[in-house]
Design a protein around this motif. Structure first.
Motif, short mmCIF file in Angstrom:
data_model
loop_
_atom_site.label_atom_id
_atom_site.label_comp_id
_atom_site.label_asym_id
_atom_site.label_seq_id
_atom_site.Cartn_x
_atom_site.Cartn_y
_atom_site.Cartn_z
N GLU A 75 0.83 -1.21 0.00
CA GLU A 75 0.00 0.00 0.00
C GLU A 75 0.86 1.26 0.00
O GLU A 75 0.37 2.34 -0.27
CB GLU A 75 -0.94 0.00 1.22
CG GLU A 75 -1.96 -1.11 1.16
CD GLU A 75 -2.73 -1.27 2.46
OE1 GLU A 75 -2.43 -0.56 3.44
OE2 GLU A 75 -3.64 -2.12 2.48
N SER A 76 2.11 1.11 0.35
CA SER A 76 3.07 2.21 0.31
C SER A 76 4.34 1.68 -0.33
O SER A 76 4.44 0.49 -0.64
CB SER A 76 3.36 2.71 1.73
OG SER A 76 4.00 1.69 2.48
N LYS A 77 5.31 2.56 -0.49
CA LYS A 77 6.59 2.12 -1.02
C LYS A 77 7.31 1.29 0.05
O LYS A 77 7.07 1.46 1.25
CB LYS A 77 7.46 3.31 -1.40
CG LYS A 77 6.89 4.12 -2.54
CD LYS A 77 7.83 5.18 -3.07
CE LYS A 77 8.36 6.11 -2.03
NZ LYS A 77 9.14 7.22 -2.54
N THR A 80 9.07 3.45 2.60
CA THR A 80 8.19 4.00 3.63
C THR A 80 7.98 2.97 4.73
O THR A 80 8.05 3.28 5.92
CB THR A 80 6.84 4.40 3.01
OG1 THR A 80 7.09 5.36 1.99
CG2 THR A 80 5.90 4.99 4.04
N TRP A 81 7.75 1.75 4.32
CA TRP A 81 7.50 0.66 5.27
C TRP A 81 8.73 0.39 6.14
O TRP A 81 8.64 0.29 7.36
CB TRP A 81 7.09 -0.60 4.48
CG TRP A 81 6.66 -1.76 5.30
CD1 TRP A 81 5.62 -1.82 6.18
CD2 TRP A 81 7.23 -3.07 5.28
NE1 TRP A 81 5.51 -3.08 6.71
CE2 TRP A 81 6.48 -3.87 6.17
CE3 TRP A 81 8.30 -3.64 4.58
CZ2 TRP A 81 6.77 -5.21 6.40
CZ3 TRP A 81 8.57 -4.98 4.80
CH2 TRP A 81 7.82 -5.75 5.70
N ARG A 84 9.32 3.12 8.65
CA ARG A 84 8.39 3.01 9.78
C ARG A 84 8.90 1.96 10.79
O ARG A 84 8.86 2.19 12.00
CB ARG A 84 7.00 2.64 9.29
CG ARG A 84 5.98 2.64 10.39
CD ARG A 84 4.60 2.42 9.85
NE ARG A 84 3.64 2.63 10.92
CZ ARG A 84 2.36 2.68 10.74
NH1 ARG A 84 1.85 2.55 9.55
NH2 ARG A 84 1.56 2.86 11.76
N HIS A 160 2.36 12.86 2.29
CA HIS A 160 1.71 11.55 2.17
C HIS A 160 2.65 10.42 2.60
O HIS A 160 2.23 9.45 3.21
CB HIS A 160 1.15 11.31 0.76
CG HIS A 160 2.19 11.14 -0.30
ND1 HIS A 160 2.79 12.21 -0.93
CD2 HIS A 160 2.73 10.02 -0.82
CE1 HIS A 160 3.68 11.75 -1.79
NE2 HIS A 160 3.66 10.44 -1.75
N GLU A 161 3.96 10.59 2.31
CA GLU A 161 4.94 9.60 2.75
C GLU A 161 5.09 9.63 4.28
O GLU A 161 5.18 8.58 4.92
CB GLU A 161 6.30 9.85 2.11
CG GLU A 161 6.37 9.59 0.64
CD GLU A 161 7.75 9.92 0.10
OE1 GLU A 161 8.48 8.99 -0.22
OE2 GLU A 161 8.08 11.14 0.02
N ARG A 164 2.27 7.88 5.91
CA ARG A 164 2.40 6.42 5.85
C ARG A 164 3.42 5.90 6.86
O ARG A 164 3.20 4.90 7.51
CB ARG A 164 2.75 5.98 4.44
CG ARG A 164 1.58 6.08 3.50
CD ARG A 164 1.92 5.53 2.14
NE ARG A 164 0.76 5.57 1.28
CZ ARG A 164 0.81 5.79 0.00
NH1 ARG A 164 1.97 5.99 -0.59
NH2 ARG A 164 -0.29 5.80 -0.73
N ALA A 170 -2.23 12.08 5.65
CA ALA A 170 -1.32 13.10 5.12
C ALA A 170 -1.62 14.47 5.71
O ALA A 170 -0.70 15.23 6.04
CB ALA A 170 -1.40 13.14 3.60
#
Length: 195
Positions: A75-77, A80-81, A84, A160-161, A164, A170
């Motif tokens: 759902e994200s790059k 990004t994951w 996190r 938005h990043e 995530r 966002a």
């Protein structure tokens, strides 16, 4: 190539690499690690201000991401994951140690900026003092605001990043970054005020 087309190409490439990893091709994961190790290490270094600990946590984040790759929903790059995951590890470390990031002073050779040849000693001292004041102010920010500042103004992520990475909308990321900047400004002003 337009930026959106390049991003789309990167995402397709990323999904193909992840599919190869899930099919048992372990070497494919090295491509993702190589692609994003600088981003993750820089993020962790800025949160913890300890290069050795940052290296360990960045490696841990990539190991955890690899072991959990089957749970990655795309759902994200991937970046990004994994950021996190790394931020969550930073929070765990900070909580356990009961300390705030950004409180260490820069040591010679740890990436401190090199003075411009045209910079006078007075300019250099003033820049040093401003940098130190900023680090002290960042250390006083609550972690959720510190994260927003680091991701937006140091890592240069879009809202938005950031949303995530932090698990928020966002719009909420934008508000958090704005509030963090405002808090930093007030902290810096209060430090400059005569006592």
């Amino acid at each position: 190539m337009p930026r959106n087309a390049r991003l789309e190409s990167d995402l397709v490439d990323e999904r193909a690499i992840i599919a190869r990893c899930l099919a048992g091709e372990r070497r494919a994961y090295a491509v993702l690690v190589e692609r994003y190790k600088g981003l993750v290490h820089d993020l962790v270094s800025r949160m913890l201000r300890d290069p050795v600990e940052a290296e360990d946590i960045a490696q841990d984040a990539f190991v955890k991401a690899y072991l959990s790759l089957k749970d990655f929903r795309g759902e994200s790059k991937f970046s990004t994951w994994v950021c996190r995951i790394a931020l969550n590890r930073c929070k765990d470390v900070l909580r356990r140690q009961g300390r705030a990031p950004w409180t260490r002073t820069r040591q010679e050779g740890d990436g401190a900026e090199v003075a411009d040849d045209r910079e006078t000693p007075v300019d250099s001292l003033e820049r040093s003092e401003r940098d130190a004041a900023l680090r002290r102010a960042l250390a006083r920010l609550p972690v959720k605001y510190r994260e927003a500042v680091v991701l937006r103004h140091i890592e240069g992520m879009e809202f938005h990043e950031i949303g995530r990475v932090l698990g928020i909308a966002a719009g909420a990321a934008k508000v958090r970054a704005f509030r963090a900047r405002d808090m930093l400004r007030r902290l810096m002003e209060s430090e400059e005020a005569p006592r």
